[in-house]
Scaffold this motif. Structure first.
Motif, short mmCIF file in Angstrom:
data_model
loop_
_atom_site.label_atom_id
_atom_site.label_comp_id
_atom_site.label_asym_id
_atom_site.label_seq_id
_atom_site.Cartn_x
_atom_site.Cartn_y
_atom_site.Cartn_z
N ALA A 181 0.83 -1.21 0.00
CA ALA A 181 0.00 0.00 0.00
C ALA A 181 0.87 1.26 0.00
N HIS A 182 1.97 1.20 0.75
CA HIS A 182 2.89 2.34 0.78
C HIS A 182 3.51 2.57 -0.60
N ASN A 183 3.92 1.48 -1.26
CA ASN A 183 4.49 1.58 -2.60
C ASN A 183 3.47 2.12 -3.60
N ALA A 184 2.21 1.74 -3.43
CA ALA A 184 1.16 2.26 -4.32
C ALA A 184 1.04 3.78 -4.17
N GLN A 185 1.14 4.25 -2.92
CA GLN A 185 1.09 5.70 -2.70
C GLN A 185 2.28 6.41 -3.34
N LEU A 186 3.44 5.79 -3.26
CA LEU A 186 4.64 6.38 -3.88
C LEU A 186 4.48 6.46 -5.39
N GLN A 187 3.93 5.40 -5.98
CA GLN A 187 3.74 5.40 -7.44
C GLN A 187 2.70 6.44 -7.86
N GLU A 188 1.70 6.62 -7.04
CA GLU A 188 0.71 7.66 -7.34
C GLU A 188 1.35 9.04 -7.33
N GLN A 189 2.22 9.24 -6.36
CA GLN A 189 2.93 10.52 -6.28
C GLN A 189 3.82 10.72 -7.51
N LYS A 190 4.48 9.65 -7.95
CA LYS A 190 5.31 9.72 -9.14
C LYS A 190 4.48 10.05 -10.38
N ALA A 191 3.32 9.45 -10.47
CA ALA A 191 2.44 9.70 -11.61
C ALA A 191 2.01 11.16 -11.63
N LEU A 192 1.69 11.72 -10.47
CA LEU A 192 1.28 13.11 -10.38
C LEU A 192 2.43 14.04 -10.79
N GLU A 193 3.62 13.70 -10.32
CA GLU A 193 4.78 14.53 -10.66
C GLU A 193 5.09 14.46 -12.15
N ALA A 194 4.93 13.25 -12.74
CA ALA A 194 5.19 13.09 -14.17
C ALA A 194 4.18 13.87 -14.99
N LEU A 195 2.93 13.84 -14.57
CA LEU A 195 1.89 14.60 -15.28
C LEU A 195 2.16 16.10 -15.18
N THR A 196 2.60 16.53 -14.00
CA THR A 196 2.92 17.95 -13.81
C THR A 196 4.06 18.38 -14.73
N ARG A 242 2.06 7.12 -17.03
CA ARG A 242 1.37 5.86 -17.31
C ARG A 242 2.07 4.69 -16.61
N ARG A 243 3.41 4.67 -16.72
CA ARG A 243 4.15 3.59 -16.06
C ARG A 243 3.94 3.61 -14.55
N ALA A 244 3.93 4.79 -13.98
CA ALA A 244 3.71 4.91 -12.54
C ALA A 244 2.30 4.47 -12.17
N ALA A 245 1.33 4.78 -13.01
CA ALA A 245 -0.06 4.38 -12.75
C ALA A 245 -0.20 2.86 -12.79
N ILE A 246 0.49 2.25 -13.77
CA ILE A 246 0.45 0.78 -13.86
C ILE A 246 1.07 0.15 -12.61
N ALA A 247 2.20 0.74 -12.19
CA ALA A 247 2.87 0.23 -10.99
C ALA A 247 1.98 0.40 -9.76
N ILE A 292 -1.31 0.39 -9.65
CA ILE A 292 -2.37 -0.62 -9.68
C ILE A 292 -1.82 -1.98 -9.25
N HIS A 293 -0.60 -2.28 -9.71
CA HIS A 293 0.04 -3.54 -9.34
C HIS A 293 0.21 -3.65 -7.82
N TYR A 294 0.71 -2.58 -7.22
CA TYR A 294 0.93 -2.60 -5.77
C TYR A 294 -0.39 -2.64 -5.00
N GLU A 295 -1.40 -1.97 -5.53
CA GLU A 295 -2.72 -2.02 -4.88
C GLU A 295 -3.28 -3.44 -4.90
N ASP A 296 -3.09 -4.15 -6.03
CA ASP A 296 -3.52 -5.54 -6.11
C ASP A 296 -2.77 -6.41 -5.10
N GLN A 297 -1.46 -6.15 -4.99
CA GLN A 297 -0.67 -6.89 -4.02
C GLN A 297 -1.15 -6.63 -2.59
N ALA A 298 -1.42 -5.37 -2.31
CA ALA A 298 -1.87 -5.01 -0.97
C ALA A 298 -3.18 -5.73 -0.64
#
Length: 223
Positions: free
Chosen positions: A65-80, A88-93, A95-101
């Motif tokens: 869950a923590h890794n999913a939050q980090l990837q979300e932050q990365k996706a936001l920064e990339a979009l900015t 997109r890669r961060a968003a995929i990552a 989702i992957h971590y959320e599934d794992q969680a």
């Protein structure tokens, strides 16, 4: 009776006598207790394993869950930054971590359920072990009296609330001792113990049997 029937009965009686001598009730009940203790030890080991599995899966779920939050932050920064591919890669990552969680969380809940069931079974097994140890003392005393008199006295067999393999073994050994005791009743030997009689005044099993006999008499009168 034909000779074949006589031989058959003689063979059965011989086999029964051999088994009767081989199965010492006190030795057998001791083995049943050891089997039950081994079963309890195995359950305790399994319980510890499941408790460890709960903690492990909870931690893995938390990390994912923590890794999913980090990837979300990365996706936001990339979009900015206008980097949609990186986002997109961060968003995929993510989702992957959320599934794992979710997967590890489900595993943790299943392990928790098994822990609860094991704790319940352990509690019941330990209570049964305590009951059977007391029952063994009673059977040992009865067997001692039978051995001293070289006969047997008929005593009511009470199944109680025993349930596992050890308890069933105890019931069989109690039946065996009761068979020994039955010989004493046939021989006319019946030692009277007033203290023992008083102790059974409020015995539920005795009261239940008396009530059953009363109901049986009442039913015959109504017919």
């Amino acid at each position: 009776m034909s000779i074949l029937n006589r031989l058959s009965n003689l063979t059965k009686a011989t086999i029964h006598e051999v088994l009767n001598k081989l199965e010492d009730p006190i030795l057998m009940t001791g083995q049943y207790l050891r089997n039950l203790e081994e079963d309890i030890a195995a359950k305790e080991t399994l319980l510890r394993d499941q408790q460890a599995a709960v903690k492990m899966n909870e931690q893995k779920s938390k990390d994912a869950a923590h890794n999913a939050q980090l990837q979300e932050q990365k996706a936001l920064e990339a979009l900015t930054a206008g980097n949609e591919e990186a986002a997109r890669r961060a968003a995929i990552a993510k989702i992957h971590y959320e599934d794992q969680a979710e997967h590890f969380s489900t595993n943790a809940k299943q392990a928790e359920s098994q822990v609860f069931e094991l704790e319940l079974r352990l509690k019941e097994a330990k209570e049964e072990l305590a009951r059977l140890k007391e029952k063994r003392k009673e059977l040992a005393e009865r067997a001692r009296k039978v051995e001293q008199s070289s006969q047997a006295e008929c005593v009511n067999f009470s199944q109680g609330t025993y349930s596992g393999a050890a308890a069933r073994g105890f019931e069989r050994m109690e039946e065996k001792i009761s068979e020994w005791e039955a010989g004493m009743a046939k021989s006319g030997y019946r030692p009277f113990d007033s203290a023992s009689t008083m102790n059974h005044d409020n015995d539920p099993a005795v009261n239940e049997e008396l009530q059953r006999l009363k109901d049986q008499l009442s039913s015959k009168k109504d017919q």
